[in-house]
Design a protein around this motif. Structure first.
Motif, mmCIF file in Angstrom:
data_model
loop_
_atom_site.group_PDB
_atom_site.id
_atom_site.type_symbol
_atom_site.label_atom_id
_atom_site.label_comp_id
_atom_site.label_asym_id
_atom_site.label_seq_id
_atom_site.Cartn_x
_atom_site.Cartn_y
_atom_site.Cartn_z
ATOM 1 N N VAL A 455 11.179 -5.252 0.790
ATOM 2 C CA VAL A 455 12.321 -4.699 1.518
ATOM 3 C C VAL A 455 11.805 -3.762 2.601
ATOM 4 C CG1 VAL A 455 13.852 -4.931 -0.467
ATOM 5 C CG2 VAL A 455 12.630 -2.791 -0.123
ATOM 6 N N GLY A 456 12.550 -3.610 3.665
ATOM 7 C CA GLY A 456 12.113 -2.755 4.762
ATOM 8 C C GLY A 456 11.305 -3.526 5.789
ATOM 9 N N ASP A 457 10.589 -2.773 6.659
ATOM 10 C CA ASP A 457 9.929 -3.359 7.830
ATOM 11 C C ASP A 457 8.415 -3.429 7.719
ATOM 12 O OD1 ASP A 457 12.372 -3.645 9.234
ATOM 13 O OD2 ASP A 457 12.344 -1.513 9.733
ATOM 14 N N ASP A 458 7.857 -3.190 6.541
ATOM 15 C CA ASP A 458 6.407 -3.238 6.381
ATOM 16 C C ASP A 458 5.903 -4.653 6.684
ATOM 17 O OD1 ASP A 458 4.212 -1.331 4.893
ATOM 18 O OD2 ASP A 458 3.760 -3.462 4.615
ATOM 19 N N SER A 459 4.612 -4.763 7.058
ATOM 20 C CA SER A 459 4.034 -6.087 7.325
ATOM 21 C C SER A 459 3.727 -6.843 6.042
ATOM 22 C CB SER A 459 2.749 -5.942 8.142
ATOM 23 O OG SER A 459 1.771 -5.206 7.411
ATOM 24 N N PHE A 460 3.533 -6.112 4.928
ATOM 25 C CA PHE A 460 3.324 -6.715 3.602
ATOM 26 C C PHE A 460 2.134 -7.674 3.569
ATOM 27 C CE2 PHE A 460 7.941 -5.808 3.753
ATOM 28 C CZ PHE A 460 8.023 -4.919 2.695
ATOM 29 N N GLU A 461 1.069 -7.346 4.285
ATOM 30 C CA GLU A 461 -0.084 -8.246 4.330
ATOM 31 C C GLU A 461 -0.712 -8.432 2.953
ATOM 32 O OE1 GLU A 461 -1.015 -10.132 6.838
ATOM 33 O OE2 GLU A 461 0.724 -9.321 7.910
ATOM 34 N N LYS A 462 -0.749 -7.364 2.152
ATOM 35 C CA LYS A 462 -1.363 -7.484 0.834
ATOM 36 C C LYS A 462 -0.501 -8.303 -0.116
ATOM 37 C CE LYS A 462 -4.109 -3.273 1.255
ATOM 38 N NZ LYS A 462 -4.377 -1.898 0.766
ATOM 39 N N MET A 463 0.816 -8.225 0.062
ATOM 40 C CA MET A 463 1.699 -9.054 -0.752
ATOM 41 C C MET A 463 1.478 -10.536 -0.423
ATOM 42 S SD MET A 463 3.133 -6.526 -2.268
ATOM 43 C CE MET A 463 3.701 -4.848 -2.044
ATOM 44 N N LYS A 464 1.316 -10.817 0.865
ATOM 45 C CA LYS A 464 1.068 -12.199 1.283
ATOM 46 C C LYS A 464 -0.257 -12.697 0.719
ATOM 47 C CE LYS A 464 3.632 -11.477 5.591
ATOM 48 N NZ LYS A 464 3.527 -11.334 7.062
ATOM 49 N N TYR A 465 -1.222 -11.803 0.613
ATOM 50 C CA TYR A 465 -2.522 -12.181 0.042
ATOM 51 C C TYR A 465 -2.371 -12.593 -1.422
ATOM 52 C CZ TYR A 465 -7.261 -11.628 -1.805
ATOM 53 O OH TYR A 465 -8.460 -11.826 -2.448
ATOM 54 N N LEU A 466 -1.532 -11.858 -2.161
ATOM 55 C CA LEU A 466 -1.327 -12.191 -3.577
ATOM 56 C C LEU A 466 -0.611 -13.529 -3.740
ATOM 57 C CD1 LEU A 466 -0.212 -8.698 -4.958
ATOM 58 C CD2 LEU A 466 -2.441 -9.785 -5.244
ATOM 59 N N ASP A 467 0.228 -13.881 -2.774
ATOM 60 C CA ASP A 467 0.933 -15.167 -2.797
ATOM 61 C C ASP A 467 -0.025 -16.236 -2.275
ATOM 62 O OD1 ASP A 467 2.652 -17.284 -2.735
ATOM 63 O OD2 ASP A 467 4.096 -16.396 -1.362
ATOM 64 N N SER A 468 -0.950 -16.621 -3.115
ATOM 65 C CA SER A 468 -2.115 -17.423 -2.688
ATOM 66 C C SER A 468 -1.809 -18.913 -2.722
ATOM 67 C CB SER A 468 -3.314 -17.102 -3.585
ATOM 68 O OG SER A 468 -2.967 -17.256 -4.958
ATOM 69 N N ASP A 469 -0.887 -19.365 -1.863
ATOM 70 C CA ASP A 469 -0.527 -20.782 -1.847
ATOM 71 C C ASP A 469 -1.682 -21.661 -1.389
ATOM 72 O OD1 ASP A 469 2.033 -20.370 -2.768
ATOM 73 O OD2 ASP A 469 2.891 -20.153 -0.770
ATOM 74 N N ASP A 470 -2.505 -21.155 -0.453
ATOM 75 C CA ASP A 470 -3.543 -21.992 0.155
ATOM 76 C C ASP A 470 -4.949 -21.615 -0.283
ATOM 77 O OD1 ASP A 470 -1.561 -23.318 1.656
ATOM 78 O OD2 ASP A 470 -1.551 -21.685 3.108
ATOM 79 N N LYS A 471 -5.057 -20.756 -1.261
ATOM 80 C CA LYS A 471 -6.390 -20.348 -1.717
ATOM 81 C C LYS A 471 -6.310 -19.938 -3.174
ATOM 82 C CE LYS A 471 -5.659 -15.601 -0.091
ATOM 83 N NZ LYS A 471 -4.250 -15.828 0.247
ATOM 84 N N VAL A 472 -7.473 -19.816 -3.792
ATOM 85 C CA VAL A 472 -7.542 -19.361 -5.180
ATOM 86 C C VAL A 472 -7.762 -17.856 -5.176
ATOM 87 C CG1 VAL A 472 -8.779 -19.551 -7.366
ATOM 88 C CG2 VAL A 472 -8.463 -21.578 -5.934
ATOM 89 N N LEU A 473 -6.893 -17.121 -5.857
ATOM 90 C CA LEU A 473 -6.986 -15.665 -5.889
ATOM 91 C C LEU A 473 -8.193 -15.245 -6.717
ATOM 92 C CD1 LEU A 473 -5.298 -13.259 -4.808
ATOM 93 C CD2 LEU A 473 -4.213 -13.149 -7.054
ATOM 94 N N GLN A 474 -8.992 -14.347 -6.154
ATOM 95 C CA GLN A 474 -10.223 -13.889 -6.810
ATOM 96 C C GLN A 474 -10.076 -12.429 -7.229
ATOM 97 O OE1 GLN A 474 -13.546 -15.611 -7.159
ATOM 98 N NE2 GLN A 474 -13.683 -13.884 -8.579
ATOM 99 N N GLY A 475 -10.328 -12.140 -8.507
ATOM 100 C CA GLY A 475 -10.292 -10.773 -9.014
ATOM 101 C C GLY A 475 -11.632 -10.366 -9.595
#
Length: 553
Positions: A455-475
């Motif tokens: 919500v709001g006007d943030d760019s949310f780049e880190k949220m998009k990173y977690l939504d890893s549709d095109d890559k495998v998330l690495q922890g």
């Protein structure tokens, strides 16, 4: 009089796909060509235009054939107005210039010759055509089967006097419109570009078989390979035709031909069709869905008393803030699936004064009780309205504690047939990104989906990173075994029917549930009837009674 079998009965809907192309688009860029994208809207019952989907952006191309098609319901008995809006998307942040629009009806597209609708793009400022829009319509086969595909290639090297590096290959998959129309193909998928490589190995892909051949395993499908050129004039290696049946029976090498010349070969390293159970089959066989909410109370939301606060309450107008709108929109859709209509509901990033707290808490029960479960969406809504007036906003945004609490609860309930979905509503960036990523990776092995609504006007780049549709998330602990995060930005839907937000938020969840089941080798059970307390219940109902009686409090 008997009705014809070819006439669609009243109120019967058909799922359709709209495949979009354009030709001769006006060029709005100075140093290059336009980067077009098309948005598609339907007029709802309140005469508002509702976004139903958009194509991908294609760089430097005035004659695009889009791979992303638009799905919607077609009702024979209704006049369904549809609007196509073409834009030039100038950068990755979504800045766009209007090219032109076309308005028509689904019926006109359906009734066009070969169900191919062509119209001039226009805008209100210019009388001349801004290019042609081409829309091809097909019905969608309802099969849920999925193809797992892995491709590589041995290509003949290309050369060009004006380009220093032209061997940047990608592939396109297209299918014939029908057995009767085998000459006309529509694009269904575009692969990644592999730079400076005549022996590319592409990442594995998953496509619905219905998407590839619309249920006809003998329908011609075409693989075309190109080399990406920055100017948009991509070079062509060649193409080859096959069918799903041929691929299933062992087609391993497709020779690429360009006007009779050899362009190399496409190698089918894997083509496997997986019979995919339906999400509803698991619900019928006794699986329950456990829903929870987590609400952001960090100071970046703005003080509740201020008009520009994302948590601002307006009792006079009754207009919902973004948090309220998101809770209501998503909760309204998932409430029927939630186990006994109960929602565990949390807050984070604030000081819950109603709990006697004097310092920030990164995970607290929104209802102020030891058990975070709240019965009914309306009571979740009410609990939020009470909590927001009795919580001091603080911060920063730590998301790992919420996910850790979710993991603990899931581990306690692992013996039950229960899938967990947590909806996180937040306005800000994540401070503990490393820990959050690691928690998502750990949760990917469990029956869990995570939905993040920004919500709001943030760019949310880190949220998009977690939504890893095109890559495998690495922890820290390794890689995620599946994609469990869906991120949606509320602002993209605030002017649309609120149901569109819910549809976008929840569209990946059924496949995530089925994906977990297949990963664990769990098949839907046949429906059985049992007796519980002198009442005859289905296996589904009795399983949910047992789950509810044994859940940790």
């Amino acid at each position: 009089m008997e009705s014809s079998n070819n006439i669609m009965p009243p109120n019967l809907k058909q799922r359709i796909a709209l495949y979009i192309s354009a030709r001769g688009l006006v060029n709005l860029d100075v140093m290059s060509k336009s980067d077009p994208q098309v948005e598609v809207y339907l007029k709802d019952k309140n005469t508002n235009w509702t976004l139903v989907g958009k194509t991908e952006r294609i760089n430097n191309n005035l004659n695009p054939d889009f791979s992303n098609f638009i799905e919607c319901d077609y009702f024979f008995e209704k006049e369904q107005f549809v609007r196509f809006m073409a834009y030039d998307i100038d950068d990755n942040k979504g800045h766009k210039e209007f090219i032109g629009k076309v308005e028509t009806t689904i019926g006109k597209i359906c009734g066009a010759l070969k169900q191919t609708f062509v119209s001039e793009l226009k805008d209100d400022k210019h009388t001349k055509s801004r290019g042609k829009l081409i829309v091809r319509l097909d019905s969608i086969n309802s099969s849920n089967d999925e193809a797992r595909i892995k491709l590589s290639a041995n290509l003949v090297s290309l050369s060009s006097m004006c380009c220093s590096a032209v061997n940047d290959p990608y592939f396109i998959i297209s299918r014939a419109r029908s057995q009767e129309n085998r000459e006309e193909f529509v694009r269904i998928f575009k692969g990644d570009v592999k730079l400076s490589n005549i022996n590319p190995v592409w990442n594995p892909i998953k496509l619905k078989v219905a998407q590839i051949c619309n249920g006809d395993h003998d329908l011609p499908i075409k693989f075309s390979v190109y080399s990406q050129i920055e100017s948009g004039n991509d070079l062509f290696y060649g193409e080859a035709e096959t069918t799903v049946n041929k691929l299933k029976s062992g087609d391993k090498r497709l020779n690429l031909s360009k006007k009779g010349k050899n362009g190399g070969a496409l190698i089918i390293d894997q083509f496997v069709v997986i019979e995919m159970p339906n999400f509803m089959e698991y619900l019928r066989s006794g699986w329950a869905v456990n829903m929870s909410f987590a609400v952001d109370f960090t100071a970046s939301n703005g003080e509740q008393s201020q008009l520009n606060s994302l948590h601002y309450q307006n009792p006079q107008s009754g207009v919902m803030n973004q948090y309220e709108s998101a809770i209501w929109a998503v909760g309204r859709v998932v409430e029927p699936y939630a186990l006994n209509c109960q929602f565990a509901t949390f807050g984070f990033g604030g000081v819950p004064r109603f709990l006697g707290a004097t310092s920030v808490s990164h995970c607290f029960n929104l209802n102020g009780q030891p058990n975070p479960q709240i019965i009914g969406l309306q009571n979740v809504f009410n609990a939020y309205k009470v909590a927001v007036n009795n919580t001091s906003l603080s911060g920063p945004t730590y998301m790992a504690p919420i996910l850790k609490a979710l993991l603990g609860y899931v581990q306690q309930c692992i013996q039950f047939q229960m899938y967990h979905c947590m909806v996180i509503l937040t306005d800000g960036d994540i401070v503990d990104m490393t820990d959050t990523t690691d928690m998502v990776v750990q949760l990917s092995a469990f029956p869990v989906s995570i939905i993040i609504i920004g919500v709001g006007d943030d760019s949310f780049e880190k949220m998009k990173y977690l939504d890893s549709d095109d890559k495998v998330l690495q922890g820290k602990s390794g890689k995620a075994v599946r994609d469990i995060v869906q991120f949606v930005k509320f602002q993209d839907y605030k002017n649309q029917d609120i149901g569109v937000l819910a549809e976008e938020v929840l569209k990946e969840m059924p496949d995530q549930i089925v994906g977990y089941m297949l990963m664990k080798g769990i098949k839907p059970q046949k429906l059985e009837w049992v007796s519980v307390d002198n009442a005859v219940l289905s296996h589904n109902e009795s399983a949910q009674v047992e789950i509810q009686q044994q859940l940790p409090q």
